[in-house]
Write a protein that holds these residues in place. Structure first.
Motif, mmCIF file in Angstrom:
data_model
loop_
_atom_site.group_PDB
_atom_site.id
_atom_site.type_symbol
_atom_site.label_atom_id
_atom_site.label_comp_id
_atom_site.label_asym_id
_atom_site.label_seq_id
_atom_site.Cartn_x
_atom_site.Cartn_y
_atom_site.Cartn_z
ATOM 1 N N GLY A 16 37.721 20.334 17.490
ATOM 2 C CA GLY A 16 37.531 19.233 16.557
ATOM 3 C C GLY A 16 37.239 19.679 15.133
ATOM 4 N N ASP A 17 36.376 20.686 14.983
ATOM 5 C CA ASP A 17 36.016 21.139 13.636
ATOM 6 C C ASP A 17 37.217 21.707 12.897
ATOM 7 O OD1 ASP A 17 33.272 20.450 13.573
ATOM 8 O OD2 ASP A 17 32.788 22.212 14.767
ATOM 9 N N ARG A 18 38.019 22.498 13.574
ATOM 10 C CA ARG A 18 39.205 23.090 12.944
ATOM 11 C C ARG A 18 40.172 22.001 12.499
ATOM 12 N NH1 ARG A 18 44.255 23.770 14.633
ATOM 13 N NH2 ARG A 18 43.764 23.297 16.814
ATOM 14 N N LEU A 19 40.443 21.065 13.370
ATOM 15 C CA LEU A 19 41.360 19.985 13.031
ATOM 16 C C LEU A 19 40.815 19.136 11.886
ATOM 17 C CD1 LEU A 19 42.380 18.905 16.629
ATOM 18 C CD2 LEU A 19 43.845 20.028 14.957
ATOM 19 N N ALA A 20 39.529 18.791 11.958
ATOM 20 C CA ALA A 20 38.914 17.962 10.911
ATOM 21 C C ALA A 20 39.013 18.635 9.550
ATOM 22 C CB ALA A 20 37.453 17.669 11.267
ATOM 23 N N ARG A 21 38.680 19.910 9.505
ATOM 24 C CA ARG A 21 38.714 20.627 8.223
ATOM 25 C C ARG A 21 40.130 20.673 7.651
ATOM 26 N NH1 ARG A 21 35.077 23.068 5.247
ATOM 27 N NH2 ARG A 21 35.875 24.472 3.672
ATOM 28 N N CYS A 31 37.573 11.333 5.075
ATOM 29 C CA CYS A 31 36.438 11.707 5.909
ATOM 30 C C CYS A 31 36.894 11.796 7.357
ATOM 31 C CB CYS A 31 35.340 10.650 5.774
ATOM 32 S SG CYS A 31 33.914 10.890 6.836
ATOM 33 N N VAL A 32 36.365 12.789 8.067
ATOM 34 C CA VAL A 32 36.589 12.902 9.509
ATOM 35 C C VAL A 32 35.245 13.160 10.175
ATOM 36 C CG1 VAL A 32 37.753 14.134 11.382
ATOM 37 C CG2 VAL A 32 38.905 13.880 9.162
ATOM 38 N N ASN A 33 34.887 12.296 11.110
ATOM 39 C CA ASN A 33 33.694 12.521 11.925
ATOM 40 C C ASN A 33 34.123 13.218 13.202
ATOM 41 O OD1 ASN A 33 33.276 9.308 10.943
ATOM 42 N ND2 ASN A 33 31.749 10.783 10.304
ATOM 43 N N VAL A 34 33.366 14.223 13.622
ATOM 44 C CA VAL A 34 33.633 14.908 14.884
ATOM 45 C C VAL A 34 32.505 14.552 15.848
ATOM 46 C CG1 VAL A 34 33.980 17.126 16.036
ATOM 47 C CG2 VAL A 34 34.802 16.803 13.684
ATOM 48 N N TRP A 44 47.741 12.559 33.960
ATOM 49 C CA TRP A 44 48.693 13.483 33.343
ATOM 50 C C TRP A 44 49.518 14.123 34.440
ATOM 51 C CZ3 TRP A 44 50.926 13.932 28.963
ATOM 52 C CH2 TRP A 44 51.648 15.087 28.642
ATOM 53 N N GLU A 45 50.820 13.929 34.349
ATOM 54 C CA GLU A 45 51.776 14.510 35.291
ATOM 55 C C GLU A 45 51.396 14.221 36.737
ATOM 56 O OE1 GLU A 45 52.132 18.601 34.000
ATOM 57 O OE2 GLU A 45 53.430 18.001 32.340
ATOM 58 N N GLY A 46 51.052 12.947 37.006
ATOM 59 C CA GLY A 46 50.811 12.488 38.359
ATOM 60 C C GLY A 46 49.427 12.727 38.927
ATOM 61 N N SER A 47 48.524 13.285 38.138
ATOM 62 C CA SER A 47 47.174 13.567 38.621
ATOM 63 C C SER A 47 46.138 13.036 37.631
ATOM 64 C CB SER A 47 46.939 15.077 38.769
ATOM 65 O OG SER A 47 47.822 15.631 39.694
ATOM 66 N N ILE A 48 44.968 12.712 38.170
ATOM 67 C CA ILE A 48 43.849 12.340 37.313
ATOM 68 C C ILE A 48 43.161 13.618 36.866
ATOM 69 C CG2 ILE A 48 41.604 11.202 37.198
ATOM 70 C CD1 ILE A 48 42.667 9.107 39.129
ATOM 71 N N ASN A 49 42.935 13.729 35.560
ATOM 72 C CA ASN A 49 42.288 14.896 34.966
ATOM 73 C C ASN A 49 40.965 14.490 34.334
ATOM 74 O OD1 ASN A 49 44.427 17.327 34.738
ATOM 75 N ND2 ASN A 49 45.458 15.366 34.646
ATOM 76 N N LEU A 50 40.075 15.454 34.203
ATOM 77 C CA LEU A 50 38.806 15.283 33.501
ATOM 78 C C LEU A 50 38.650 16.463 32.564
ATOM 79 C CD1 LEU A 50 35.921 14.249 32.937
ATOM 80 C CD2 LEU A 50 35.197 15.494 34.987
ATOM 81 N N ASP A 51 38.439 16.165 31.274
ATOM 82 C CA ASP A 51 38.254 17.224 30.286
ATOM 83 C C ASP A 51 37.095 16.893 29.370
ATOM 84 O OD1 ASP A 51 40.305 19.162 30.813
ATOM 85 O OD2 ASP A 51 41.776 17.724 30.046
ATOM 86 N N ASP A 52 36.390 17.941 28.945
ATOM 87 C CA ASP A 52 35.408 17.814 27.875
ATOM 88 C C ASP A 52 36.182 17.916 26.572
ATOM 89 O OD1 ASP A 52 33.100 17.652 29.499
ATOM 90 O OD2 ASP A 52 33.144 19.812 29.788
ATOM 91 N N GLU A 53 35.954 16.960 25.685
ATOM 92 C CA GLU A 53 36.723 16.916 24.449
ATOM 93 C C GLU A 53 35.835 16.579 23.264
ATOM 94 O OE1 GLU A 53 41.184 15.632 25.359
ATOM 95 O OE2 GLU A 53 39.787 14.001 25.759
ATOM 96 N N ASP A 54 36.407 16.746 22.076
ATOM 97 C CA ASP A 54 35.846 16.255 20.829
ATOM 98 C C ASP A 54 36.648 15.014 20.452
ATOM 99 O OD1 ASP A 54 34.186 18.503 20.681
ATOM 100 O OD2 ASP A 54 35.515 19.574 19.300
ATOM 101 N N LEU A 55 35.993 14.058 19.815
ATOM 102 C CA LEU A 55 36.667 12.877 19.299
ATOM 103 C C LEU A 55 36.607 12.916 17.783
ATOM 104 C CD1 LEU A 55 37.945 10.023 19.547
ATOM 105 C CD2 LEU A 55 35.609 9.130 19.653
ATOM 106 N N LEU A 56 37.759 12.825 17.148
ATOM 107 C CA LEU A 56 37.823 12.755 15.695
ATOM 108 C C LEU A 56 37.985 11.297 15.294
ATOM 109 C CD1 LEU A 56 38.635 15.707 16.401
ATOM 110 C CD2 LEU A 56 39.962 15.686 14.302
#
Length: 106
Positions: A16-21, A31-34, A44-56
């Motif tokens: 998130g920080d790299r993309l925001a900057r 302005c971008v909040n992370v 995704w591709e037929g399966s349920i996924n769980l990921d830790d992510e950043d939200l911009l």
């Protein structure tokens, strides 16, 4: 007020920080909040996924929206990044003017 867009983008945890900057440096947003530590459940591709992510949470102008979407797609590690643009119908007019000014829209 639809001159301003709020754009939501999820990214892998830590990206998130790299993309925001990069987005702000390119003047694609005023302005971008992370927001760190979100969990995303998704199909995704037929399966349920769980990921830790950043939200911009990206504040930009209508005029810069297409360029922002193109840049995010180019710099994002996902093959299909989430990029959702929301119209701002009401808000602090001074803030709206600041966003438009900072991205070169007025």
């Amino acid at each position: 007020m639809s001159r301003v867009k709020v754009v939501l983008v999820t990214a892998p945890k830590g990206d998130g920080d790299r993309l925001a900057r990069e987005i702000v440096e390119q003047r694609l947003a005023a302005c971008v909040n992370v927001v760190r530590g979100i969990k995303s459940y998704y199909w995704w591709e037929g399966s349920i996924n769980l990921d830790d992510e950043d939200l911009l949470i990206i504040k930009t102008s209508e005029e810069k929206l297409d360029s922002l979407i193109k840049a995010v797609k180019e710099m994002h590690p996902y093959s299909v990044p989430e990029i959702l643009a929301l119209d701002v119908s009401r808000g602090n007019e001074s803030y709206v003017e600041w966003v438009v000014k900072e991205v070169g829209g007025g």
